[in-house]
Scaffold this motif. Structure first.
Motif, mmCIF file in Angstrom:
data_model
loop_
_atom_site.group_PDB
_atom_site.id
_atom_site.type_symbol
_atom_site.label_atom_id
_atom_site.label_comp_id
_atom_site.label_asym_id
_atom_site.label_seq_id
_atom_site.Cartn_x
_atom_site.Cartn_y
_atom_site.Cartn_z
ATOM 1 N N TRP A 145 2.054 -16.122 -0.588
ATOM 2 C CA TRP A 145 0.718 -16.092 -1.199
ATOM 3 C C TRP A 145 0.821 -16.136 -2.722
ATOM 4 O O TRP A 145 0.052 -16.819 -3.383
ATOM 5 N N VAL B 203 -7.909 0.102 -7.882
ATOM 6 C CA VAL B 203 -8.544 -1.192 -7.615
ATOM 7 C C VAL B 203 -9.711 -1.442 -8.571
ATOM 8 O O VAL B 203 -9.795 -2.491 -9.209
ATOM 9 N N GLY C 208 6.097 -4.195 6.984
ATOM 10 C CA GLY C 208 5.449 -5.498 6.764
ATOM 11 C C GLY C 208 3.932 -5.401 6.761
ATOM 12 O O GLY C 208 3.259 -6.133 6.032
ATOM 13 N N SER C 209 3.384 -4.496 7.549
ATOM 14 C CA SER C 209 1.922 -4.384 7.624
ATOM 15 C C SER C 209 1.353 -3.725 6.371
ATOM 16 O O SER C 209 0.139 -3.715 6.179
ATOM 17 N N LYS D 34 -0.679 -18.998 -5.245
ATOM 18 C CA LYS D 34 -1.695 -18.644 -6.236
ATOM 19 C C LYS D 34 -1.188 -18.782 -7.667
ATOM 20 O O LYS D 34 -1.895 -18.386 -8.607
ATOM 21 N N LEU E 50 2.255 -4.672 3.272
ATOM 22 C CA LEU E 50 2.204 -5.649 2.180
ATOM 23 C C LEU E 50 0.774 -6.157 2.026
ATOM 24 O O LEU E 50 0.128 -6.509 3.018
ATOM 25 N N PHE E 51 0.297 -6.228 0.776
ATOM 26 C CA PHE E 51 -1.059 -6.748 0.567
ATOM 27 C C PHE E 51 -1.133 -8.219 0.955
ATOM 28 O O PHE E 51 -2.105 -8.667 1.547
ATOM 29 N N ARG E 52 -0.092 -8.958 0.600
ATOM 30 C CA ARG E 52 -0.020 -10.374 0.951
ATOM 31 C C ARG E 52 1.449 -10.715 1.158
ATOM 32 O O ARG E 52 2.314 -10.095 0.531
ATOM 33 N N GLN F 4 0.838 -1.198 0.000
ATOM 34 C CA GLN F 4 0.000 0.000 0.000
ATOM 35 C C GLN F 4 0.872 1.246 0.000
ATOM 36 O O GLN F 4 1.729 1.384 0.877
#
Lengths: 106, 413
Positions: B67, B298, B58-59, B71, B61-63, B42
């Motif tokens: 991940w 988005v 670290g907080s 995926k 990061l989207f994933r 973000q």
């Protein structure tokens, strides 16, 4: 670590084991829970991490703040159990928490 | 036939394309290429809580990186695309590797506009605020008592000013236009925001440009302003807007205006190439626009993901945006370009205000200042096409949420 269960609008349950840090929105996003959008990144700014917290658990959370209640006030599917997941801080007391995602046609 | 989707740009919009495709059950191979050595994260908190040190990277990061592996999304970092070969449907990366694509998505974002080097833009001590690296560099110099000169009174400059004051720096902010936020908001909003900055000790000079930066041994030490005055500065933050990263698209012959031109399905002038987010230009309300926001990054990305799977869901933007400065929480719904009138409403809680924008008597946008009820009400009205009468907005005793609920019910009936 604590365990949290998300129930998606379609009924699917996702149980996550998560560290005791951060907020409920982050945990839901990282588990790809459908409907956990959180576009503002967890700043109580967009209202897109709407969840229903089962009543028994609701009583154990700090009461809803004015900003959070205002952000939710026009949300689709608003109920008395409505909360914003980004405003729920994870603590060890929340082990076993169950939350339901609202059914939003988006 | 190659069916790999290649996404160029690993920011919010690139991530949203990949995440939406997987959420739609689409399992085609995806390669996402980024030029920062980091998984998608973000950006909005960079100029706010990350710069103050309140949140860990670290907080943002989207994933986690795992991940992407789980995926089936191949993340290629620190290896930017240098060329698109549309004939053979390949991208060529800096390290020389070529990658074939079935469809290609450009989510290349935007880059901060720099000061010309002729007036000192290349000096040491001149910073911009766009990515993690920029903010890490800034955090090293933002010490209490130091003097920062901020060039530009838009959102980035104002957010940087708020962070700098909260960390105890002395702040001088220059705005070339007659008022801060001139490009993006009405004077009513500028006045409210200005008052908060002044109350918090920011020195603001509007209608004042930068003539040149003054240096000593290659390092900025001050500036000469358009009024001839001189100021000292330990460092400078430049927040004068961004330019879309459309060079790749341009070089490959795609239609480009102020950004990469796309239709309502996010498609460029080449049917197998899409674009979304800050880099993309599209038609909205009869205007050609480029929206720099999370909402657009988005929602346009999700439109692209749907188009790639063969769906047809035209992008119908419902713009919204936010900014945090000091104790001021600004939430904006709608897009105010072309407004001819504003109305200011005091909210129910102390300090809550909202500025409502109209174009030919039609409500088009609202700036809500510490007033989430005005934000959610305005956003809902815009989504449903409800045009609030002036006497409703002027009646400050009336609960806007209640009004919106009843107007929603009657619009549904």
């Amino acid at each position: 670590m604590i365990e949290i269960t998300f129930i998606e609008a379609g009924g699917q349950e996702i149980t996550v084991t998560a560290p005791v840090s951060g907020n409920l929105m982050h945990i839901g996003q990282r588990a790809d829970v459908a409907g956990m959008l959180g576009e503002c990144g967890g700043t109580c700014g967009c209202g897109t991490c709407h969840v229903y917290v089962e009543q028994a658990w609701l009583d154990r959370l700090p009461p809803i703040a004015d900003d959070e209640a205002d952000m939710l006030s026009l949300s689709d599917g608003l109920r008395s159990e409505s909360r914003l997941a980004c405003q729920i801080k994870i603590s060890s007391e929340l082990h076993g928490l169950r939350v339901q995602m609202p059914d939003l046609a988006r | 036939m190659e069916n790999r989707l290649v996404i160029v740009g690993a920011g919010q919009s690139g991530f949203a394309v990949a995440a939406k495709l997987r959420a739609l059950g689409d399992q085609r191979p995806i390669t996402m290429i980024g030029d920062e050595g980091l998984p998608p994260y973000q950006r909005p908190p960079l100029s706010k809580t990350y710069l103050t040190g309140a949140v860990e990277f670290g907080s943002l990061l989207f994933r986690p990186e795992d991940w992407f592996r789980e995926k089936g999304i191949d993340l290629r970092l620190s290896n930017p695309v240098e060329e698109i070969d549309r004939q053979t449907k390949h991208v060529v990366m800096r390290k020389g590797d070529k990658l074939a694509f079935g469809d290609l998505v450009l989510t290349t974002g935007a880059s901060p506009r720099r000061l010309p080097s002729a007036i000192g833009g290349d000096l040491d001590g001149v910073y911009v605020v766009r990515d993690k690296r920029d903010c890490d560099l800034l955090r090293r110099v933002m010490h209490p008592g130091r003097r920062v000169l901020i060039v530009g009174g838009g959102y980035i400059g104002l957010e940087a000013a708020a962070v700098a004051r909260s960390l105890g720096l002395k702040v001088l902010l220059l705005e070339l236009g007659t008022r801060i936020l001139q490009r993006v908001a009405a004077s009513d909003t500028s006045d409210i925001v200005r008052a908060v900055h002044l109350a918090n000790g920011v020195e603001l000079r509007e209608d004042t440009g930068l003539r040149m930066l003054i240096s000593d041994k290659g390092r900025v030490v001050g500036a000469e302003l358009s009024d001839g005055s001189r100021v000292t500065a330990d460092f400078v933050i430049v927040g004068i807007g961004v330019v879309p990263n459309d060079q790749l698209a341009r070089a490959s012959g795609l239609a480009v205006g102020n950004g990469i031109s796309v239709d309502e399905y996010g498609r460029t002038s080449d049917p197998s190439i899409f674009a979304a987010g800050d880099c993309a230009e599209f038609s909205y309300r009869g205007m050609s626009v480029r929206l720099e926001s999370v909402q657009n990054a988005v929602d346009q990305a999700e439109t692209v993901a749907t188009s790639i799977t063969g769906g047809r869901a035209p992008y119908q933007p419902q713009p919204w945006f936010w900014s945090d400065q000091f104790d001021l929480k600004l939430q904006i719904a709608g897009y105010n370009a072309g407004y001819d009138r504003t109305l200011v409403r005091n909210g129910q809680r102390p300090g809550a205000k909202s500025v409502w924008y109209f174009q030919q008597e039609q409500f088009i946008a609202v700036d809500a200042i510490n007033d989430p009820k005005a934000f959610v009400s305005g956003k809902r009205m815009l989504a449903l096409g409800i045009n609030p009468p002036e006497e409703i907005l002027e009646n400050e005793a009336l609960d806007l949420v209640e009004y919106t609920r009843s107007a929603t019910a009657s619009s549904a009936a």
